[in-house]
Design a protein around this motif. Structure first.
Motif, mmCIF file in Angstrom:
data_model
loop_
_atom_site.group_PDB
_atom_site.id
_atom_site.type_symbol
_atom_site.label_atom_id
_atom_site.label_comp_id
_atom_site.label_asym_id
_atom_site.label_seq_id
_atom_site.Cartn_x
_atom_site.Cartn_y
_atom_site.Cartn_z
ATOM 1 N N ALA A 134 0.828 -1.205 0.000
ATOM 2 C CA ALA A 134 0.000 0.000 0.000
ATOM 3 C C ALA A 134 0.864 1.258 0.000
ATOM 4 N N SER A 135 1.936 1.231 0.781
ATOM 5 C CA SER A 135 2.849 2.375 0.822
ATOM 6 C C SER A 135 3.461 2.626 -0.553
ATOM 7 N N SER A 136 3.801 1.551 -1.252
ATOM 8 C CA SER A 136 4.411 1.673 -2.574
ATOM 9 C C SER A 136 3.473 2.369 -3.558
ATOM 10 N N VAL A 137 2.207 2.041 -3.473
ATOM 11 C CA VAL A 137 1.223 2.688 -4.346
ATOM 12 C C VAL A 137 1.217 4.191 -4.112
ATOM 13 N N PHE A 138 1.223 4.593 -2.834
ATOM 14 C CA PHE A 138 1.185 6.021 -2.510
ATOM 15 C C PHE A 138 2.478 6.727 -2.883
ATOM 16 N N VAL A 139 3.603 6.022 -2.814
ATOM 17 C CA VAL A 139 4.876 6.622 -3.232
ATOM 18 C C VAL A 139 4.780 7.126 -4.660
ATOM 19 N N TRP A 140 4.220 6.317 -5.525
ATOM 20 C CA TRP A 140 4.171 6.688 -6.936
ATOM 21 C C TRP A 140 3.021 7.636 -7.251
ATOM 22 N N LEU A 141 1.977 7.629 -6.442
ATOM 23 C CA LEU A 141 0.928 8.647 -6.601
ATOM 24 C C LEU A 141 1.477 10.030 -6.258
ATOM 25 N N PHE A 142 2.254 10.107 -5.194
ATOM 26 C CA PHE A 142 2.877 11.379 -4.834
ATOM 27 C C PHE A 142 3.915 11.788 -5.872
ATOM 28 N N HIS A 143 4.560 10.816 -6.452
ATOM 29 C CA HIS A 143 5.523 11.102 -7.523
ATOM 30 C C HIS A 143 4.823 11.845 -8.672
ATOM 31 N N LEU A 144 3.642 11.394 -9.032
ATOM 32 C CA LEU A 144 2.884 12.043 -10.104
ATOM 33 C C LEU A 144 2.472 13.458 -9.694
ATOM 34 N N LEU A 145 2.119 13.641 -8.422
ATOM 35 C CA LEU A 145 1.745 14.968 -7.940
ATOM 36 C C LEU A 145 2.913 15.936 -8.046
ATOM 37 N N LEU A 146 4.092 15.492 -7.667
ATOM 38 C CA LEU A 146 5.263 16.355 -7.684
ATOM 39 C C LEU A 146 5.693 16.732 -9.097
ATOM 40 N N LEU A 147 5.284 15.963 -10.068
ATOM 41 C CA LEU A 147 5.596 16.295 -11.460
ATOM 42 C C LEU A 147 4.900 17.581 -11.912
ATOM 43 N N ARG A 148 3.946 18.060 -11.096
ATOM 44 C CA ARG A 148 3.231 19.289 -11.442
ATOM 45 C C ARG A 148 4.074 20.529 -11.219
ATOM 46 N N GLY A 149 5.157 20.407 -10.434
ATOM 47 C CA GLY A 149 6.075 21.527 -10.324
ATOM 48 C C GLY A 149 6.304 22.018 -8.914
ATOM 49 N N VAL A 150 7.403 22.775 -8.751
ATOM 50 C CA VAL A 150 7.805 23.289 -7.451
ATOM 51 C C VAL A 150 6.796 24.276 -6.905
ATOM 52 N N ARG A 151 6.282 25.181 -7.730
ATOM 53 C CA ARG A 151 5.367 26.204 -7.256
ATOM 54 C C ARG A 151 4.101 25.574 -6.680
ATOM 55 N N GLU A 152 3.518 24.614 -7.432
ATOM 56 C CA GLU A 152 2.287 23.971 -6.979
ATOM 57 C C GLU A 152 2.535 23.161 -5.705
ATOM 58 N N ALA A 153 3.660 22.446 -5.660
ATOM 59 C CA ALA A 153 3.963 21.632 -4.487
ATOM 60 C C ALA A 153 4.192 22.503 -3.260
ATOM 61 N N ALA A 154 4.855 23.657 -3.435
ATOM 62 C CA ALA A 154 5.091 24.553 -2.314
ATOM 63 C C ALA A 154 3.779 25.110 -1.778
ATOM 64 N N ALA A 155 2.839 25.428 -2.679
ATOM 65 C CA ALA A 155 1.538 25.940 -2.244
ATOM 66 C C ALA A 155 0.785 24.887 -1.442
ATOM 67 N N ILE A 156 0.829 23.638 -1.899
ATOM 68 C CA ILE A 156 0.179 22.546 -1.169
ATOM 69 C C ILE A 156 0.819 22.383 0.200
ATOM 70 N N ASN A 157 2.157 22.465 0.244
ATOM 71 C CA ASN A 157 2.856 22.310 1.510
ATOM 72 C C ASN A 157 2.460 23.391 2.504
ATOM 73 N N ARG A 158 2.247 24.624 2.031
ATOM 74 C CA ARG A 158 1.863 25.718 2.906
ATOM 75 C C ARG A 158 0.514 25.442 3.558
ATOM 76 N N ILE A 159 -0.426 24.930 2.784
ATOM 77 C CA ILE A 159 -1.755 24.616 3.312
ATOM 78 C C ILE A 159 -1.670 23.470 4.315
ATOM 79 N N VAL A 160 -0.915 22.435 3.962
ATOM 80 C CA VAL A 160 -0.791 21.263 4.825
ATOM 81 C C VAL A 160 -0.092 21.622 6.138
ATOM 82 N N THR A 161 0.911 22.521 6.078
ATOM 83 C CA THR A 161 1.626 22.914 7.284
ATOM 84 C C THR A 161 0.681 23.503 8.319
ATOM 85 N N ILE A 162 -0.221 24.361 7.877
ATOM 86 C CA ILE A 162 -1.198 24.962 8.789
ATOM 87 C C ILE A 162 -2.131 23.892 9.336
ATOM 88 N N ALA A 163 -2.613 23.009 8.457
ATOM 89 C CA ALA A 163 -3.580 21.985 8.858
ATOM 90 C C ALA A 163 -2.996 21.005 9.865
#
Length: 478
Positions: A136-165
């Motif tokens: 199950a962990s392996s599946v999520f590793v590669w799902l996150f891999h696809l998310l990160l392919l969207r770019g540094v700016r998008e990933a940083a914005a997601i991280n900012r929201i998650v940090t607060i949450a």
């Protein structure tokens, strides 16, 4: 901009975004495991001493990264760049590889802890180290891999929201634990009771966990090339560190006021959930479990980005094979990201062989990071002694020299605290990486090793062979 040319990139990270990345990098799986890890080793007295040492030591390291960001603004990617500038290409390569490998191993702890949390509901997942949990962990590793392919700016914005949450349930835990605190239990846990080693050994036993939870203090330095203003790098580092230190110390100490240390030491990880359940009931465990999943996913995002960033910058500097330097139009280092996800996947599989996958991966992550941290501190010491970078702004040199000395002493002590087990296992990880170094030298048509580098190679290979023999003979185990 071409797929491989990123020299004209526009800086995109603000001060608050970089601060959020520092906090997001540090607040991950470690904070949720603090009660049990500390209670296993020590009582309140030892915990207070340990946090004082770790806080001051890591603060010195935070100041080191702040100083280097100011004195050496031309050096990007922080940890790796400082080691190379100060001590040569081979040690710089080891610093880059070790930092990258530690991030990958650290990400494995995140998935193990998530699956262990879900294992309280689904026993088939065990403590996060069963075949189903790894799958199950392996599946999520590669799902996150696809998310990160969207770019540094998008990933940083997601991280900012998650940090607060993810900070919300942790702060709620501290507040609820304070209100439920039993002063009698707190007093009984002052020394932790019988069964503990000497106070020195108690403190020493907590050092690797404090290193692990503070990993990420250098996050703004790693992303310095994306900063809108260079001075934001140091400020974000200090603000992020102080904020997280207060949270970590609070989580540890208030837990001693809920349950006896012996009972905390027996809790299932994440132990913070068990402590809050004892304080307020089952809903407390649910709150912490949900917060853990959000927190860990956010930290995983930030650390995967940082790991890939180190590889691509090292490749651009000619210290990693050229294929790792390629970035696309979104500034995503695709090859480095693939290599990062692949190593995470490999370590996940290897974790099935470990007696305690979570704690071993956690401690190995800390041990792998010590060499890059030590080299960065030693470089700050070197330039302060030589006056390199102080010609135009000599003010503060004496203070920065003192900071660099303390940071170097602290990181050296951490190597001692890690003990031979994790030092030898670290060599097993480091030595084979030399293949990548040789690939670089071949691409550049250069001699593979200088005489000085041959000495370093001999030390690393000898350490790796010793580690393999120790594992085979049962002297050490994973």
């Amino acid at each position: 901009m071409s797929a491989t040319d990123t020299t004209t990139r526009t800086p995109v990270l603000t001060f608050w975004t970089m601060t959020g990345m520092v906090v997001g990098s540090m607040v991950g799986a470690g904070v949720f495991s603090l009660p049990r890890r500390f209670a296993t080793e020590t009582g309140i007295l030892g915990a207070l001493i340990a946090w004082t040492i770790a806080g001051l030591g890591m603060l010195m390291l935070a100041f080191v990264f702040q100083q280097l960001a100011i004195r050496k603004p031309d050096l990007d990617a922080g940890v790796y760049a400082y080691a190379k500038a100060g001590f040569g290409e081979y040690l710089g390569f080891f610093s880059a590889f070790g930092y990258w490998a530690s991030a990958c191993v650290g990400n494995v702890t995140y998935w193990v802890l998530i699956m262990s949390t879900l294992g309280a509901i689904l026993p088939i997942l065990g403590n996060g180290d069963t075949i189903l949990a790894v799958g199950a962990s392996s599946v999520f590793v590669w799902l996150f891999h696809l998310l990160l392919l969207r770019g540094v700016r998008e990933a940083a914005a997601i991280n900012r929201i998650v940090t607060i949450a993810k900070l919300v349930p942790i702060l709620v835990f501290v507040l609820l634990a304070v209100f439920a605190l039993d002063t009698g239990v707190l007093a009984d846990n002052w020394t932790g009771g019988a069964g503990y080693d000497t106070l020195f050994d108690q403190v020493r036993g907590t050092m690797l966990i404090t290193v692990f939870v503070f990993l990420g203090v250098e996050g703004a330095s790693v992303y310095s090339r994306h900063a809108i203003r260079r001075e934001h790098v140091g400020r974000a580092t200090i603000l992020g560190f102080v904020s997280v230190f207060c949270v970590f110390a609070s989580v540890t100490i208030v837990s001693y006021g809920i349950l006896p240390a012996s009972e905390i030491a027996e809790l299932r990880q994440p132990s913070m959930a068990g402590v809050l359940e004892a304080a307020v009931g089952e809903w407390g465990q649910v709150l912490v479990s949900v917060g853990l999943i959000v927190s860990v996913l956010g930290a995983y995002l930030a650390w995967t980005l940082m790991a890939a960033e180190v590889l691509v910058v090292a490749a651009k500097d000619g210290d990693m094979p050229r294929f790792l330097a390629a970035s696309d139009a979104k500034d995503v280092p695709i090859a480095s990201l693939v290599m990062t996800s692949a190593l995470i996947q490999l370590v996940l599989v290897v974790s099935l062989l470990s007696e305690d996958a979570f704690n071993f991966a956690l401690d190995l992550t800390s041990a792998l990071t010590l060499i890059p941290f030590l080299l960065a501190a030693a470089y700050a010491l070197k330039i302060a002694v030589n006056g390199d970078g102080y010609a135009e702004h000599p003010r503060g040199r004496r203070r920065e020299l003192g900071v660099a000395i303390l940071a170097t002493i602290y990181t050296t002590f951490l190597l001692f605290a890690a003990g031979p087990r994790f030092v030898l296992v670290s060599f097993i990880v480091y030595a084979p990486a030399t293949i990548l170094f040789v690939m670089c030298r071949r691409e550049q048509g250069r001699t593979w090793f200088s005489p000085r580098e041959l000495v370093i190679l001999a030390v690393s290979v000898t350490g790796a062979i010793t580690g393999v023999v120790a594992l085979a003979a049962g002297w050490i185990s994973i």
